[in-house]
Design a protein around this motif. Structure first.
Motif, mmCIF file in Angstrom:
data_model
loop_
_atom_site.group_PDB
_atom_site.id
_atom_site.type_symbol
_atom_site.label_atom_id
_atom_site.label_comp_id
_atom_site.label_asym_id
_atom_site.label_seq_id
_atom_site.Cartn_x
_atom_site.Cartn_y
_atom_site.Cartn_z
ATOM 1 N N SER A 268 -15.629 -1.801 49.656
ATOM 2 C CA SER A 268 -16.475 -1.244 48.597
ATOM 3 C C SER A 268 -15.754 -0.187 47.767
ATOM 4 N N HIS A 269 -14.674 0.409 48.328
ATOM 5 C CA HIS A 269 -13.929 1.438 47.599
ATOM 6 C C HIS A 269 -13.052 0.859 46.499
ATOM 7 N N SER A 270 -12.800 -0.433 46.531
ATOM 8 C CA SER A 270 -11.814 -1.031 45.622
ATOM 9 C C SER A 270 -12.250 -0.928 44.164
ATOM 10 N N LYS A 271 -11.304 -0.565 43.312
ATOM 11 C CA LYS A 271 -11.540 -0.484 41.872
ATOM 12 C C LYS A 271 -11.179 -1.784 41.158
ATOM 13 N N SER A 272 -10.774 -2.808 41.903
ATOM 14 C CA SER A 272 -10.361 -4.062 41.268
ATOM 15 C C SER A 272 -11.421 -4.637 40.332
ATOM 16 N N PRO A 273 -12.715 -4.650 40.715
ATOM 17 C CA PRO A 273 -13.706 -5.188 39.765
ATOM 18 C C PRO A 273 -13.729 -4.452 38.430
ATOM 19 N N LYS A 274 -13.444 -3.154 38.425
ATOM 20 C CA LYS A 274 -13.424 -2.402 37.170
ATOM 21 C C LYS A 274 -12.328 -2.926 36.246
ATOM 22 N N LEU A 275 -11.166 -3.228 36.824
ATOM 23 C CA LEU A 275 -10.055 -3.726 36.006
ATOM 24 C C LEU A 275 -10.336 -5.129 35.483
ATOM 25 N N TYR A 276 -10.579 -6.035 36.418
ATOM 26 C CA TYR A 276 -10.621 -7.451 36.055
ATOM 27 C C TYR A 276 -11.848 -7.816 35.223
ATOM 28 N N ASN A 277 -13.017 -7.271 35.555
ATOM 29 C CA ASN A 277 -14.205 -7.632 34.784
ATOM 30 C C ASN A 277 -14.117 -7.135 33.347
ATOM 31 N N ARG A 278 -13.567 -5.935 33.171
ATOM 32 C CA ARG A 278 -13.382 -5.430 31.803
ATOM 33 C C ARG A 278 -12.384 -6.308 31.040
ATOM 34 N N ALA A 279 -11.313 -6.691 31.716
ATOM 35 C CA ALA A 279 -10.300 -7.527 31.057
ATOM 36 C C ALA A 279 -10.844 -8.930 30.775
ATOM 37 N N PHE A 280 -11.606 -9.487 31.731
ATOM 38 C CA PHE A 280 -12.232 -10.796 31.498
ATOM 39 C C PHE A 280 -13.075 -10.759 30.224
ATOM 40 N N LYS A 281 -13.857 -9.699 30.085
ATOM 41 C CA LYS A 281 -14.748 -9.580 28.926
ATOM 42 C C LYS A 281 -13.951 -9.508 27.637
ATOM 43 N N GLU A 282 -12.906 -8.687 27.633
ATOM 44 C CA GLU A 282 -12.132 -8.510 26.401
ATOM 45 C C GLU A 282 -11.321 -9.747 26.050
ATOM 46 N N ASP A 283 -10.907 -10.522 27.069
ATOM 47 C CA ASP A 283 -10.125 -11.732 26.822
ATOM 48 C C ASP A 283 -10.987 -12.991 26.691
ATOM 49 N N GLY A 284 -12.309 -12.829 26.815
ATOM 50 C CA GLY A 284 -13.203 -13.982 26.677
ATOM 51 C C GLY A 284 -13.136 -14.947 27.843
ATOM 52 N N ILE A 285 -12.809 -14.454 29.032
ATOM 53 C CA ILE A 285 -12.736 -15.295 30.234
ATOM 54 C C ILE A 285 -14.117 -15.377 30.883
ATOM 55 N N ASN A 286 -14.600 -16.575 31.146
ATOM 56 C CA ASN A 286 -15.896 -16.737 31.816
ATOM 57 C C ASN A 286 -15.685 -16.618 33.327
ATOM 58 N N GLY A 287 -15.510 -15.385 33.761
ATOM 59 C CA GLY A 287 -15.271 -15.122 35.169
ATOM 60 C C GLY A 287 -15.907 -13.810 35.576
ATOM 61 N N VAL A 288 -16.142 -13.650 36.871
ATOM 62 C CA VAL A 288 -16.660 -12.395 37.405
ATOM 63 C C VAL A 288 -15.880 -12.063 38.669
ATOM 64 N N PHE A 289 -15.583 -10.789 38.845
ATOM 65 C CA PHE A 289 -14.789 -10.322 39.983
ATOM 66 C C PHE A 289 -15.674 -9.426 40.843
ATOM 67 N N VAL A 290 -15.816 -9.779 42.129
ATOM 68 C CA VAL A 290 -16.773 -9.090 43.002
ATOM 69 C C VAL A 290 -16.096 -8.568 44.267
ATOM 70 N N HIS A 291 -16.764 -7.613 44.912
ATOM 71 C CA HIS A 291 -16.328 -7.138 46.225
ATOM 72 C C HIS A 291 -16.757 -8.150 47.284
ATOM 73 N N LEU A 292 -15.857 -8.482 48.199
ATOM 74 C CA LEU A 292 -16.132 -9.466 49.246
ATOM 75 C C LEU A 292 -15.796 -8.847 50.597
ATOM 76 N N LEU A 293 -16.820 -8.380 51.309
ATOM 77 C CA LEU A 293 -16.620 -7.800 52.637
ATOM 78 C C LEU A 293 -16.499 -8.952 53.636
ATOM 79 N N VAL A 294 -15.264 -9.222 54.052
ATOM 80 C CA VAL A 294 -14.962 -10.393 54.884
ATOM 81 C C VAL A 294 -14.549 -9.954 56.284
ATOM 82 N N ASP A 295 -15.188 -10.553 57.278
ATOM 83 C CA ASP A 295 -14.834 -10.287 58.674
ATOM 84 C C ASP A 295 -13.819 -11.293 59.196
ATOM 85 N N ASP A 296 -13.985 -12.563 58.809
ATOM 86 C CA ASP A 296 -13.156 -13.653 59.316
ATOM 87 C C ASP A 296 -12.631 -14.459 58.135
ATOM 88 N N VAL A 297 -11.335 -14.360 57.877
ATOM 89 C CA VAL A 297 -10.733 -15.027 56.722
ATOM 90 C C VAL A 297 -10.901 -16.538 56.786
#
Length: 534
Positions: A268-297
């Protein structure tokens, strides 16, 4: 779309003839008084909500007709009235007749929706004799605060809710694992795009269920809940309205949206969604970047196997396990023994690479040079330096490999000496236990790189090495960026060392990941601008 791969579950297919985003954002309104609720309703409209859930059970007192009239008349948005009893996770502990009277009044006075629990639906329908204004829609709801049932049981639950007279079906379950969300997605998709049944609200509570709330538009959900303020939730795991709209670009999500995310534990601490979602929006990419709390890969990738789950960043502690899961691995990542970036190809296969070492090593070189050029024409400023890496996990391997490639002499310090020794042998270096590190002072002018989570929020007073020992290091780097200045970096500065924060590594490694995700050049200045406040 294939999401779940489990016994008795047929993978879902999506992508043809689906609608655009019609999912509503609903703000839960919880307050002690009617006046406070009205104030919060206007705040919800200002923030961008489409509808408000009026939680009557949170009022300290309720004078049925006059209070409900005020709440409906003064609300600037459509309303959903809920009077949740304690036996279903709410605050109301009175008699059912009084509760039913309030909900019936809400219907009669102009409420757009009312919510009644499945356990009480039959009794409520008898109480109202089935009479309700055409405008008002009845939501029949069920909440499971313990776990998420099987697909078959969820399907049966939806059928029982429908049979109870629901205009809109609602159920909420609890995520014990992030893969539980896939079962809820299956039910939502099947209900909306296959059976064309009544509208459905389906949520998975808790941090592991977060993406169920964000991806509602992709899978056909009627609404999702967004809180007015962080922490003031009506159920576990709700994001804020600001996060939905500004962070996750919720209004742009539709059935064709590609899903990206950061896999980790914690995450939950990761700032990755802030980077990628803003960039997706500005570049017109139909994508969403979310936090994924994973126990078992392995379980995660077995479940979310569709090309629609298109790319992943990977952080502690899954970088090595994720490499083993890849169908193809970049040669550098294979040498390091860890990946931090995975791409799902159209055939469903996973490609893994490592961008950690480039981001970290280049930021350390720049720190040593005191310029934006890093290495000089004579080679890397790391050449010949004694480079001490704390940690032998995925990030530690990346730093050790990168330092070796630049001509440094590498030392690995780790809690487990065996792991330190194994990595040291791979890079031709020396191994220490973490306990030995503070007394390791063979020379001055060394480089120290922490790749562990020691000192990360919330344990910000922890540090892997004594302040006295830091005087022997020319530069200290910490991969942690929450907080930006860790105790390690603060004490290194006080000891006279140059410091490089994890923010620099984070930005550097994100450049290549974004290009891998999108095929577009990384918006480097945008990333730096976003992270300037951290």
């Amino acid at each position: 779309m294939e999401i779940a791969v489990e016994s008795g579950v047929r993978p879902m297919e999506m992508g043809v003839g689906m609608g655009k985003n019609q999912t509503l954002i609903c703000a839960p309104i919880m307050a002690d008084t009617v006046d406070q609720m009205v104030e919060l309703m206007h705040k919800a409209k200002f923030k961008g909500a489409d509808i408000v859930e009026v939680r009557l059970d949170h009022l300290k007192s309720l004078d049925h007709r006059p209070d409900i009239e005020v709440l409906i008349r003064q609300c600037p948005l459509p309303t959903l009235f809920t009077y949740r009893p304690t036996w279903e996770g709410g605050e109301y502990n009175g008699d059912e007749e009084s509760r039913f009277e309030a909900l019936q009044l809400a219907m009669e006075l102009g409420a757009d929706h009312i919510d009644i629990e499945l356990k009480a639906a039959h009794e409520f329908m008898n109480f109202t004799r089935g009479n309700k204004p055409e405008k008002c829609k009845i939501i029949v709801s069920s909440h499971n605060y313990e776990y998420t049932p099987s697909v078959e049981d969820l399907g049966n639950l939806v059928a029982r809710i429908q049979a109870a007279g629901a205009d809109i079906v609602k159920f909420a379950t609890t995520a014990l694992d992030i893969t539980d969300v896939a079962r809820v997605f299956q039910i939502t998709v099947h209900s909306q795009f296959v059976d064309r049944q009544v509208p459905i609200i389906a949520m998975v509570m808790g941090e592991r269920g977060l993406m169920s709330r964000i991806l509602c538009p992709k899978f056909g959900g009627y609404l999702t809940f967004g809180t007015l303020e962080e922490g003031k939730v009506s159920a576990p795991g709700q994001p804020t309205i600001d996060e939905l709209i500004s962070l996750y670009n919720f209004r742009s999500i539709d059935t064709d949206t590609k899903v990206f995310g950061i896999i980790g534990k914690p995450v939950s601490h990761s700032k990755s969604p802030k980077l990628y979602n803003r960039a997706f929006k500005e570049d017109g990419i139909n994508g969403v970047f979310v936090h994924l709390l994973v126990d078992d890969v392995n379980k995660f990738f077995d479940t979310y196997s569709s090309p629609d789950f298109s790319g992943f960043s990977c952080t502690i502690p899954h970088k090595e396990a994720a490499l083993a899961r890849c169908d193809e691995v970049d040669p550098v990542a294979k040498s390091i023994g860890a990946v931090n970036c995975l791409i799902r190809r159209l055939d469903g296969k996973l490609f893994g690479c490592n961008t950690d070492y480039v981001g970290a090593i280049s930021s350390i070189e720049i720190g040593l040079q005191g310029s934006q050029n890093g290495a000089t024409h004579t080679g890397s400023p790391l050449a010949g330096k004694l480079f001490v890496v704390i940690g032998a996990g995925g990030a530690g391997k990346a730093l050790a490999y990168g330092a070796k490639e630049k001509g440094a002499r590498v030392v690995i310090a780790n809690r487990s000496y065996d792991r330190a020794r194994d990595l040291a042998e791979l890079v031709g270096g020396k191994a220490l236990t973490l306990a030995e590190l503070s007394n390791f002072q063979p020379e001055t002018g060394m480089i120290l790189a922490n790749t562990t989570s020691i000192g990360m929020q919330p344990n910000i007073e922890e540090t892997p090495i004594s302040k006295e020992a830091l005087r022997n290091y020319e530069l200290v780097f910490d991969a942690i960026y929450t907080p930006k200045i860790t105790r390690l970096l603060r004490e290194a500065q006080e000891a006279g060392s140059k410091i490089v924060t994890g923010v620099e590594m984070f930005i550097g490694q994100a450049y290549e990941q974004y290009e891998r995700f999108t095929g577009l050049p990384a918006p480097k200045q945008l990333f730096r601008d976003i992270m300037a406040d951290y």
